[in-house]
Design an enzyme around this catalytic site. Structure first.
Site, PDB file in Angstrom:
ATOM      1  N   ARG A  69     -13.415  -3.685   4.253  1.00  0.00           N
ATOM      2  CA  ARG A  69     -13.958  -4.764   3.454  1.00  0.00           C
ATOM      3  C   ARG A  69     -14.731  -5.567   4.598  1.00  0.00           C
ATOM      4  NH1 ARG A  69     -10.720  -7.677   2.004  1.00  0.00           N
ATOM      5  NH2 ARG A  69      -8.810  -6.534   2.068  1.00  0.00           N
ATOM      6  N   TYR A 197     -18.668   1.577   1.907  1.00  0.00           N
ATOM      7  CA  TYR A 197     -17.107   1.684   2.052  1.00  0.00           C
ATOM      8  C   TYR A 197     -16.450   1.340   0.727  1.00  0.00           C
ATOM      9  CZ  TYR A 197     -12.415   0.414   2.928  1.00  0.00           C
ATOM     10  OH  TYR A 197     -11.111   0.400   2.683  1.00  0.00           O
ATOM     11  N   GLY A 198     -15.549   1.783   0.463  1.00  0.00           N
ATOM     12  CA  GLY A 198     -14.431   1.649  -0.705  1.00  0.00           C
ATOM     13  C   GLY A 198     -14.629   0.192  -1.291  1.00  0.00           C
ATOM     14  N   LYS A 206     -12.008  -4.489  -6.304  1.00  0.00           N
ATOM     15  CA  LYS A 206     -11.716  -5.929  -5.998  1.00  0.00           C
ATOM     16  C   LYS A 206     -12.633  -7.020  -6.517  1.00  0.00           C
ATOM     17  CE  LYS A 206      -8.579  -4.394  -2.831  1.00  0.00           C
ATOM     18  NZ  LYS A 206      -7.070  -4.689  -3.141  1.00  0.00           N
ATOM     19  N   HIS A 226      -3.385  -9.597  -7.133  1.00  0.00           N
ATOM     20  CA  HIS A 226      -3.293  -8.601  -6.126  1.00  0.00           C
ATOM     21  C   HIS A 226      -1.872  -8.012  -6.146  1.00  0.00           C
ATOM     22  CE1 HIS A 226      -4.584  -7.315  -1.891  1.00  0.00           C
ATOM     23  NE2 HIS A 226      -4.639  -6.199  -2.703  1.00  0.00           N
ATOM     24  N   SER A 248      -3.532  -6.621   1.733  1.00  0.00           N
ATOM     25  CA  SER A 248      -3.838  -5.282   1.876  1.00  0.00           C
ATOM     26  C   SER A 248      -3.226  -4.659   3.092  1.00  0.00           C
ATOM     27  CB  SER A 248      -5.421  -5.236   2.235  1.00  0.00           C
ATOM     28  OG  SER A 248      -6.057  -5.700   1.062  1.00  0.00           O
ATOM     29  N   ALA A 249      -3.038  -3.045   2.951  1.00  0.00           N
ATOM     30  CA  ALA A 249      -2.202  -2.512   4.206  1.00  0.00           C
ATOM     31  C   ALA A 249      -1.071  -3.174   4.499  1.00  0.00           C
ATOM     32  CB  ALA A 249      -3.245  -2.292   5.324  1.00  0.00           C
ATOM     33  N   CYS A 250      -0.151  -3.559   3.664  1.00  0.00           N
ATOM     34  CA  CYS A 250       1.138  -4.126   3.842  1.00  0.00           C
ATOM     35  C   CYS A 250       2.276  -3.582   3.128  1.00  0.00           C
ATOM     36  CB  CYS A 250       1.357  -5.712   3.632  1.00  0.00           C
ATOM     37  SG  CYS A 250       0.343  -6.601   4.759  1.00  0.00           S
ATOM     38  N   GLY A 251       1.935  -2.265   2.537  1.00  0.00           N
ATOM     39  CA  GLY A 251       2.903  -1.426   2.153  1.00  0.00           C
ATOM     40  C   GLY A 251       3.194  -1.554   0.390  1.00  0.00           C
ATOM     41  N   LYS A 252       2.053  -1.937  -0.274  1.00  0.00           N
ATOM     42  CA  LYS A 252       2.084  -1.930  -1.747  1.00  0.00           C
ATOM     43  C   LYS A 252       2.398  -0.639  -2.336  1.00  0.00           C
ATOM     44  CE  LYS A 252      -1.396  -4.425  -2.973  1.00  0.00           C
ATOM     45  NZ  LYS A 252      -2.075  -4.982  -1.917  1.00  0.00           N
ATOM     46  N   ASP A 275      -1.924  -1.868  -6.776  1.00  0.00           N
ATOM     47  CA  ASP A 275      -2.741  -2.819  -6.187  1.00  0.00           C
ATOM     48  C   ASP A 275      -3.260  -3.939  -7.069  1.00  0.00           C
ATOM     49  OD1 ASP A 275      -4.271  -3.527  -3.989  1.00  0.00           O
ATOM     50  OD2 ASP A 275      -6.000  -2.888  -4.984  1.00  0.00           O
ATOM     51  N   ASN A 365      -8.007   2.393   8.982  1.00  0.00           N
ATOM     52  CA  ASN A 365      -8.237   1.938   7.573  1.00  0.00           C
ATOM     53  C   ASN A 365      -8.645   3.194   6.724  1.00  0.00           C
ATOM     54  OD1 ASN A 365      -7.964   0.226   5.404  1.00  0.00           O
ATOM     55  ND2 ASN A 365     -10.205  -0.164   5.465  1.00  0.00           N
ATOM     56  N   ARG A 367      -8.647   6.298   4.141  1.00  0.00           N
ATOM     57  CA  ARG A 367      -8.054   6.300   2.849  1.00  0.00           C
ATOM     58  C   ARG A 367      -8.056   7.604   1.932  1.00  0.00           C
ATOM     59  NH1 ARG A 367      -6.791   0.623   1.082  1.00  0.00           N
ATOM     60  NH2 ARG A 367      -7.231  -0.738   2.586  1.00  0.00           N
ATOM     61  N   TYR A 491      10.600   0.987   3.911  1.00  0.00           N
ATOM     62  CA  TYR A 491      10.379   2.341   3.117  1.00  0.00           C
ATOM     63  C   TYR A 491      11.308   2.234   1.799  1.00  0.00           C
ATOM     64  CZ  TYR A 491       7.098   3.194   6.742  1.00  0.00           C
ATOM     65  OH  TYR A 491       5.983   2.983   7.510  1.00  0.00           O
ATOM     66  N   GLY A 492      12.033   3.484   1.801  1.00  0.00           N
ATOM     67  CA  GLY A 492      13.165   3.509   0.745  1.00  0.00           C
ATOM     68  C   GLY A 492      14.315   2.593   0.797  1.00  0.00           C
ATOM     69  N   ASN A 494      14.044  -0.558   1.308  1.00  0.00           N
ATOM     70  CA  ASN A 494      13.705  -1.853   0.797  1.00  0.00           C
ATOM     71  C   ASN A 494      14.170  -1.871  -0.704  1.00  0.00           C
ATOM     72  OD1 ASN A 494      11.908  -2.393   2.753  1.00  0.00           O
ATOM     73  ND2 ASN A 494      10.190  -1.772   1.817  1.00  0.00           N
TER      74      ASN A 494
HETATM   75  O1  SAT Z   1     -11.187  -1.582   0.455  1.00  0.00           O
HETATM   76  S1  SAT Z   1     -10.267  -2.163  -0.534  1.00  0.00           S
HETATM   77  O2  SAT Z   1     -10.419  -3.334  -0.769  1.00  0.00           O
HETATM   78  O3  SAT Z   1     -10.319  -1.430  -1.712  1.00  0.00           O
HETATM   79  C1  SAT Z   1      -8.565  -1.875  -0.042  1.00  0.00           C
HETATM   80  C2  SAT Z   1      -7.937  -3.236   0.270  1.00  0.00           C
HETATM   81  O4  SAT Z   1      -8.390  -3.828   1.103  1.00  0.00           O
HETATM   82  O5  SAT Z   1      -6.831  -3.486  -0.264  1.00  0.00           O
HETATM   83 MN    MN Z   2      -5.439  -4.366  -2.239  1.00  0.00          MN
END
Ligand code: SAT
Ligand code: MN
Length: 585
Positions: A69, A197-198, A206, A226, A248-252, A275, A365, A367, A491-492, A494
């Site tokens: 993003r 991109y995504g 988003k 979020h 984002s990218a923190c393990g959701k 998400d 990043n 995916r 991970y587990g 948690n």
């Molecule tokens: O690229 S996305 O925004 O969909 C993924 C993320 O950053 O959480």
């Molecule tokens: Mn997200």
């Protein structure tokens, strides 16, 4: 097609601007998917993976300058700048339509415009929202097909006059100098130009489900967050639902699909969403949450059978891989996949690669896009039109220092303050520096479609209406020791924090009161079978007054930018924390 006059008129107008050679309405069938996939394979837009090992899976590479993003090119276009607020980039709607309209003008010459009617949420639910995305990218169509419910099912919901979000996307020239992600909350419109991109282009995600939906939630009395949603089944078979906001990218995704360690038998985690949560007040005075999405757009690097076996299984068929490494046996690989790197491969840039090159084979990043229905632990309630009742909310980020493993806020107002002041180290999910601590309130900083001070107000107002509010916690899986090693296995494991949450909700776990909230006593956490030293546990549960006093400065600076718009309750909480810290040693 549709008898929705406004939709038809808008598609005509956008087509007149973009001037595609052809317009194709997406119906959502399997035959259509096969046709589009074939076409994209023939042009190289997609690459067919080993169908024995990854049935129905394809690989896509985005442009090198287009892998995350782009927050600095993302704008909230409201009539006044104050409505976007100081944490958003703002552009005057007139200027935005003119400037980016000039880019859209003729941009689809020689291309096809796909018209994707889609639903965020489940068909027939009173809480679903509708959209139509126009795009010149087959990759977008195929991703939207996984992430949302598209085609005829959406046209049926649209009927002749239902509201919908107008989403326009073109890859343009994939030139970062000509890239804009524009949200017009007052017009229920999204324009995205110049990216493939995504999050920049799957406009249901988003852009609609957070930026536009947060604004809708403000005016309609609900919340777009979020957040992951999970159901935690305890050994007695009862399921408690927990929502969690993490940047984002923190393990959701990992937390939403957590596999309990053997040493904690009887627990089970059911995934509702990974998400986004749309949350409303139920008749029972509780919060009820739905996942508006139909798929997962998960971070590949670091995902392994060990860290998230369920995600690996979910993405083993009918999935799209973006910017991963292609192996000689025509499968995929990424750093942290838990299996040895192949001797050679084709990297995310499309270049020959060997492990000796010293460069990542997959983009940080990279995916996978995978259908939620394929998740082995998908909750049987994930498509309930009313959603699931939320008993606890978690806020969390990456903090090497400061924040303990877990603590509980005193009440909703204090919990809202904890969310509003949370901070996290930046990740590869957005372009820019990685590892820099920044304030990211409720993990919504990049996704709030209006003035964040009013978003805080909205949180406080919602809380006042709840007769049975969830408890609010803050977690931090990422605390480090002096040598930069993570103190907590994550991970587990948690689950041990979730187990404490569950028992706090049932008044069955001890805590000590500290200035920042209730922190578990060591004894109150179930550490059965976990190999962790006493010193590490002490560090993980430590609250250092001096560090928090220092932190107050950063929080205050963040609050200052909102001026008079900042709710008084936030300053009240800030002052109360300061006072508690002053009295504490
Ligand atoms: O690229 S996305 O925004 O969909 C993924 C993320 O950053 O959480
Ligand atoms: Mn997200």
């Amino acid at each position: 097609m549709t008898r929705h006059k406004e939709a038809l008129k808008w598609v005509d107008e956008m087509a007149a601007m973009c001037k595609p050679d052809e317009i194709v309405w997406i119906e959502g069938s399997d035959a259509e998917k096969d046709r589009l996939t074939e076409q994209a394979l023939s042009t190289g837009e997609l690459h067919l993976l080993n169908q024995e090992k990854y049935p129905g899976c394809v690989l896509h590479r985005t442009a090198e300058n287009d892998v995350a993003r782009t927050e600095h090119l993302t704008f909230i276009c409201t009539r006044t700048e104050a409505d976007a607020g100081p944490t958003n980039n703002w552009m005057d709607p007139k200027e935005a339509y003119a400037k980016v309209g000039a880019m859209f003008d003729g941009c689809m010459r020689g291309r096809t415009m796909y018209v994707i009617p889609f639903i965020m949420g489940v068909p027939g639910s009173p809480f679903r929202k509708l959209g139509i995305e126009l795009t010149d990218s087959i990759y977008v169509v195929l991703n939207m097909r996984i992430m949302t419910r598209i085609g005829q099912v959406a046209l049926d919901e649209l009927g002749e006059n239902e509201d919908f979000t107008k989403c326009l996307h073109s890859k343009g020239e994939l030139d970062i100098e000509r890239r804009f992600i524009l949200q017009f909350p007052e017009d229920n419109t999204i324009w995205s130009y110049g990216s493939g991109y995504g999050g920049n282009v799957l406009l249901g995600k988003k852009c609609l489900s957070l930026r536009i939906a947060s604004y809708m939630g403000l005016t309609e009395g609900w919340m777009a967050e979020h957040m992951l949603i999970l159901g935690l089944e305890s050994p007695d078979g009862e399921v408690t639902y927990i929502a969690g906001a993490f940047p984002s990218a923190c393990g959701k995704t990992n937390l939403a699909m957590l596999i309990p360690p053997d040493s904690l038998p009887g627990y089970k985690v059911w995934t509702v969403g990974d998400d986004i949560a749309w949350i409303r007040i139920g008749d029972d005075g509780r919060l009820w949450a739905v996942n508006p999405e139909a798929g997962f757009f998960g971070v590949a690097p670091g995902t392994s059978a060990k860290s998230n076996h369920n995600a690996m299984l979910t993405a083993s068929s009918n999935s799209i891989f973006t910017n991963v490494l292609l192996t000689p046996d025509n499968t995929v690989w990424w750093e942290g996949m838990g299996i040895d790197a192949p001797d050679q491969g084709v990297d995310w840039r499309g270049k020959p690669w060997t492990p000796k090159d010293g460069e990542n084979g997959a983009n940080a990043n990279a995916r996978f896009t995978a259908p939620a229905s394929q998740c082995p632990v998908i909750s049987s309630h994930w498509e309930d039109p009313q959603g699931v009742p939320i008993s606890a909310i978690l806020f969390g980020g990456r903090r090497a220092k400061l924040a303990p493993l877990i603590y509980e806020s005193f009440d909703w107002q204090h919990g809202s303050y904890v969310g509003a002041t949370m901070a996290s180290e930046t990740t590869a999910a957005a372009t820019g520096a990685v590892g820099v601590v920044r304030r990211d309130p409720m993990a919504m900083r990049p996704f709030c479609g209006y003035n964040m001070a009013r978003y805080f107000r909205h949180w406080l107002d919602i809380g006042k209406k709840l007769t049975n509010p969830p408890k609010i916690f803050h977690v931090n899986w990422f605390r480090q020791d002096e040598n930069g090693e993570f103190l907590w296995p994550g991970y587990g494991e948690n689950l041990r924090a979730l187990d404490w949450v569950l028992r706090r909700c049932n008044d069955k776990a001890d805590a000590r009161e500290t200035p920042i909230g209730y922190v578990p006593t060591k004894e109150s956490l179930n550490l059965e079978g976990l190999d962790i030293s006493d010193e590490a546990m002490d560090k993980l549960l430590e609250v250092r007054g001096d560090d928090w006093i220092e932190e107050l400065d950063g929080m205050q600076k963040f609050f200052d930018q909102f001026g008079y718009e900042l709710p008084a309750e936030m300053l009240e909480e800030q002052q109360a924390l300061k006072t508690r810290l002053g009295r504490w040693d």
